[in-house]
Design an enzyme around this catalytic site. Structure first.
Site, PDB file in Angstrom:
ATOM      1  N   ASN A  34       0.843  -1.202   0.000  1.00  0.00           N
ATOM      2  CA  ASN A  34       0.000   0.000   0.000  1.00  0.00           C
ATOM      3  C   ASN A  34       0.876   1.250   0.000  1.00  0.00           C
ATOM      4  O   ASN A  34       2.100   1.160  -0.029  1.00  0.00           O
ATOM      5  CB  ASN A  34      -0.948  -0.034   1.203  1.00  0.00           C
ATOM      6  CG  ASN A  34      -0.193  -0.145   2.506  1.00  0.00           C
ATOM      7  OD1 ASN A  34       0.626   0.703   2.849  1.00  0.00           O
ATOM      8  ND2 ASN A  34      -0.439  -1.224   3.244  1.00  0.00           N
ATOM      9  N   ASP A  35       0.236   2.406   0.065  1.00  0.00           N
ATOM     10  CA  ASP A  35       0.935   3.682  -0.111  1.00  0.00           C
ATOM     11  C   ASP A  35       1.650   4.204   1.129  1.00  0.00           C
ATOM     12  O   ASP A  35       2.183   5.311   1.106  1.00  0.00           O
ATOM     13  CB  ASP A  35      -0.062   4.760  -0.558  1.00  0.00           C
ATOM     14  CG  ASP A  35      -0.354   4.673  -2.041  1.00  0.00           C
ATOM     15  OD1 ASP A  35       0.510   4.184  -2.779  1.00  0.00           O
ATOM     16  OD2 ASP A  35      -1.448   5.098  -2.444  1.00  0.00           O
TER      17      ASP A  35
END
Ligand code: CTP
Ligand code: CA
Length: 225
Positions: A34-35
């Site tokens: 994820n980010d």
């Protein structure tokens, strides 16, 4: 950093911080992540170090540079992160779950690279352990701080998570606001406890958010004794 010759606020305390995103393997060359930049967790680890704590930084996937003079424990998956945190849990004084843990992982991890075949490919995902919720159930003396990254109904969701995961504080993040959330050096957070809002911080450096958060935690721990 001691002020007026006083002992640093977290002297003698063990602070465990998780930071970054987890990596959930699909096959030997591919994964889901994820980010999360890891920056908020790194700022907390650095602040805890500056306040005199013994810091264990359980670090997932991140592009940012980890702070110096803290013990780094690199991990990949949510399961690895859970095991690493559990090893540090018993004598921890403060545990901060700033990591972005993947909610799901591929059901099957292929030992060989998946070959391109049909026009579509389906991956079945299964739920990961909720590390914070599991820790919340095992809590004895530990001061437990969770995070909540939300895009809507921030207060409601954050307070629901605080209750469900048995946290002492939760740091709520409206990731749709500019200068807040993933990748940035600043953050704008609301800190809640069981009773409600503890503090609303404007957009400030993640380092400053970290110091403020740990000061609140330190005061509350001191107040227990
Ligand atoms: N968390 C965790 N283990 C998970 C998922 C989340 O320990 N498997 C922790 C995060 O590190 C964070 C807190 O729980 O401190 C809230 O994470 P968040 O993703 O906002 O909440 P979820 O409970 O996963 O709910 P949702 O993603 O649906 O909003
Ligand atoms: Ca989640």
């Amino acid at each position: 950093i001691s002020r007026q010759g006083q002992a640093p606020l977290l002297q003698g305390k063990k602070v465990v911080v998780t930071a970054g995103g987890t990596i959930e393997r699909i096959d030997p060359v591919r994964y889901i992540t994820n980010d999360s930049s890891g920056k908020m967790g790194f700022a907390i680890a650095a602040a805890a170090r500056d306040l005199g704590a013994d810091v264990k930084l359980v670090m997932g996937n991140t592009q940012a540079k980890p702070p110096e003079n803290v013990e780094l424990i690199p991990v990949q998956s949510a399961q690895d992160m859970y095991e690493a945190v559990t090893r540090e849990w018993d004598d921890a004084d403060i545990v901060v779950k700033a990591a972005a843990v993947a909610d799901y992982r591929p059901k099957e991890v292929y030992t060989e690279k998946i070959k391109k075949k049909g026009d579509t490919l389906s991956l079945e995902l299964v739920k990961n352990i909720d590390i914070l919720e599991t820790l919340g159930k095992q809590k004895t003396h530990q001061f437990l701080i969770g995070f909540a990254a939300e895009t809507q109904s921030v207060e409601m969701y954050a307070r629901e998570k605080l209750e469900r995961k048995n946290c002492d504080l939760i740091v709520a993040n409206d990731v749709t606001r500019t200068g807040a959330g993933f990748g940035t050096d600043t953050n704008a957070v609301h800190i809640y406890d069981r009773e409600g809002l503890v503090e609303e911080l404007p957009v400030i450096a993640k380092d400053d958010v970290a110091h403020r958060l740990l000061r609140i935690a330190a005061e509350r721990i001191a107040g227990r004794n």
